[in-house]
Design a protein around this motif. Structure first.
Motif, PDB file in Angstrom:
ATOM      1  N   MET A   1      40.557 -75.050 -37.663  1.00  0.00           N
ATOM      2  CA  MET A   1      41.458 -74.675 -38.738  1.00  0.00           C
ATOM      3  C   MET A   1      42.276 -75.899 -39.158  1.00  0.00           C
ATOM      4  N   SER A   2      42.463 -76.009 -40.428  1.00  0.00           N
ATOM      5  CA  SER A   2      43.212 -77.145 -40.968  1.00  0.00           C
ATOM      6  C   SER A   2      44.691 -76.807 -41.088  1.00  0.00           C
ATOM      7  N   ARG A   3      45.530 -77.693 -40.550  1.00  0.00           N
ATOM      8  CA  ARG A   3      46.980 -77.568 -40.717  1.00  0.00           C
ATOM      9  C   ARG A   3      47.444 -78.768 -41.522  1.00  0.00           C
ATOM     10  N   SER A   4      48.194 -78.499 -42.571  1.00  0.00           N
ATOM     11  CA  SER A   4      48.557 -79.529 -43.536  1.00  0.00           C
ATOM     12  C   SER A   4      50.030 -79.893 -43.479  1.00  0.00           C
ATOM     13  N   ASP A 101      49.865 -80.157 -34.376  1.00  0.00           N
ATOM     14  CA  ASP A 101      48.440 -79.941 -34.673  1.00  0.00           C
ATOM     15  C   ASP A 101      48.120 -80.085 -36.155  1.00  0.00           C
ATOM     16  N   ASN A 103      46.393 -81.882 -39.121  1.00  0.00           N
ATOM     17  CA  ASN A 103      45.240 -82.768 -39.242  1.00  0.00           C
ATOM     18  C   ASN A 103      44.872 -83.063 -40.701  1.00  0.00           C
ATOM     19  N   HIS A 104      45.653 -82.542 -41.631  1.00  0.00           N
ATOM     20  CA  HIS A 104      45.407 -82.762 -43.061  1.00  0.00           C
ATOM     21  C   HIS A 104      46.704 -83.207 -43.719  1.00  0.00           C
ATOM     22  N   TYR A 128      42.882 -88.342 -39.721  1.00  0.00           N
ATOM     23  CA  TYR A 128      43.402 -87.278 -40.576  1.00  0.00           C
ATOM     24  C   TYR A 128      42.506 -87.099 -41.802  1.00  0.00           C
ATOM     25  N   ARG A 129      42.392 -85.867 -42.257  1.00  0.00           N
ATOM     26  CA  ARG A 129      41.795 -85.591 -43.563  1.00  0.00           C
ATOM     27  C   ARG A 129      42.916 -85.789 -44.572  1.00  0.00           C
ATOM     28  N   SER A 131      44.360 -85.727 -48.641  1.00  0.00           N
ATOM     29  CA  SER A 131      44.323 -85.415 -50.070  1.00  0.00           C
ATOM     30  C   SER A 131      45.260 -86.397 -50.759  1.00  0.00           C
TER      31      SER A 131
END
Length: 180
Positions: A1-4, A101, A103-104, A128-129, A131
């Motif tokens: 799961m992505s956490r931003s 946690d 990671n975005h 990290y991913r 945007s």
């Protein structure tokens, strides 16, 4: 799961006191970054403010200008000060993100091709991913060897070198839609 998390880089009053400051793109920037911050807050995404600090100049703490630009109305979840172009070196940002946690990262702020781009590259290298929301970034024309690059050319160049390698390039609308 992505956490931003939204990383708001150098949107500080120091820039108003630089000789290269221009108002041309500022209204569009204000609107875009305000929409992005508000949208992230509505989605309960933490907002991290990063401020650049130098020993002297309008970026020194003593100047009184190392504070959010007046149009910003948000309350950051956390604020870090940086002394180099990227928001990670010696700031504690990486530890703060990893302990949650996250990671975005969503990048916005001031100087598209400098601190925003450099932070994006380091973030990507750290796993990290990213945007890269250049619509919610501001920069100023730059000259070297008699050639001046306008802000649109700088933005295009930055998006070109980051796209598909270090970040996903998104508009504010695209970013907020992808988070919903």
């Amino acid at each position: 799961m992505s956490r931003s998390a939204l990383i708001n880089i150098d949107t500080q009053q120091s820039f108003f006191h630089r000789d290269y400051w221009q108002e041309d793109d500022f209204p569009a920037f204000q609107q875009a970054i305000s929409q992005l911050i508000s949208g992230c807050q509505d989605l309960k995404i933490p907002v991290v403010d990063i401020f650049h600090v130098d020993d002297q100049s309008p970026f020194s703490l003593e100047s009184g200008y190392v504070k959010p630009m007046p149009f910003l109305q948000h309350q950051a979840n956390v604020t870090f000060q940086k002394h180099v172009h990227n928001a990670f070196t010696d700031t504690g940002l990486d530890l703060w993100l990893r302990s949650r946690d996250i990671n975005h990262l969503i990048i916005c702020g001031i100087r598209t091709e400098q601190c925003c781009e450099t932070t994006t590259r380091v973030a990507s290298d750290l796993g990290y991913r990213v945007s890269f929301v250049s619509e919610a970034m501001l920069t100023f024309p730059m000259s070297w060897k008699g050639v001046t690059l306008d802000t649109q050319t700088l933005r295009h160049r930055t998006e070109t070198v980051l796209a598909g390698r270090f970040a996903e390039i998104q508009t504010v609308a695209e970013c907020l839609e992808s988070l919903s």
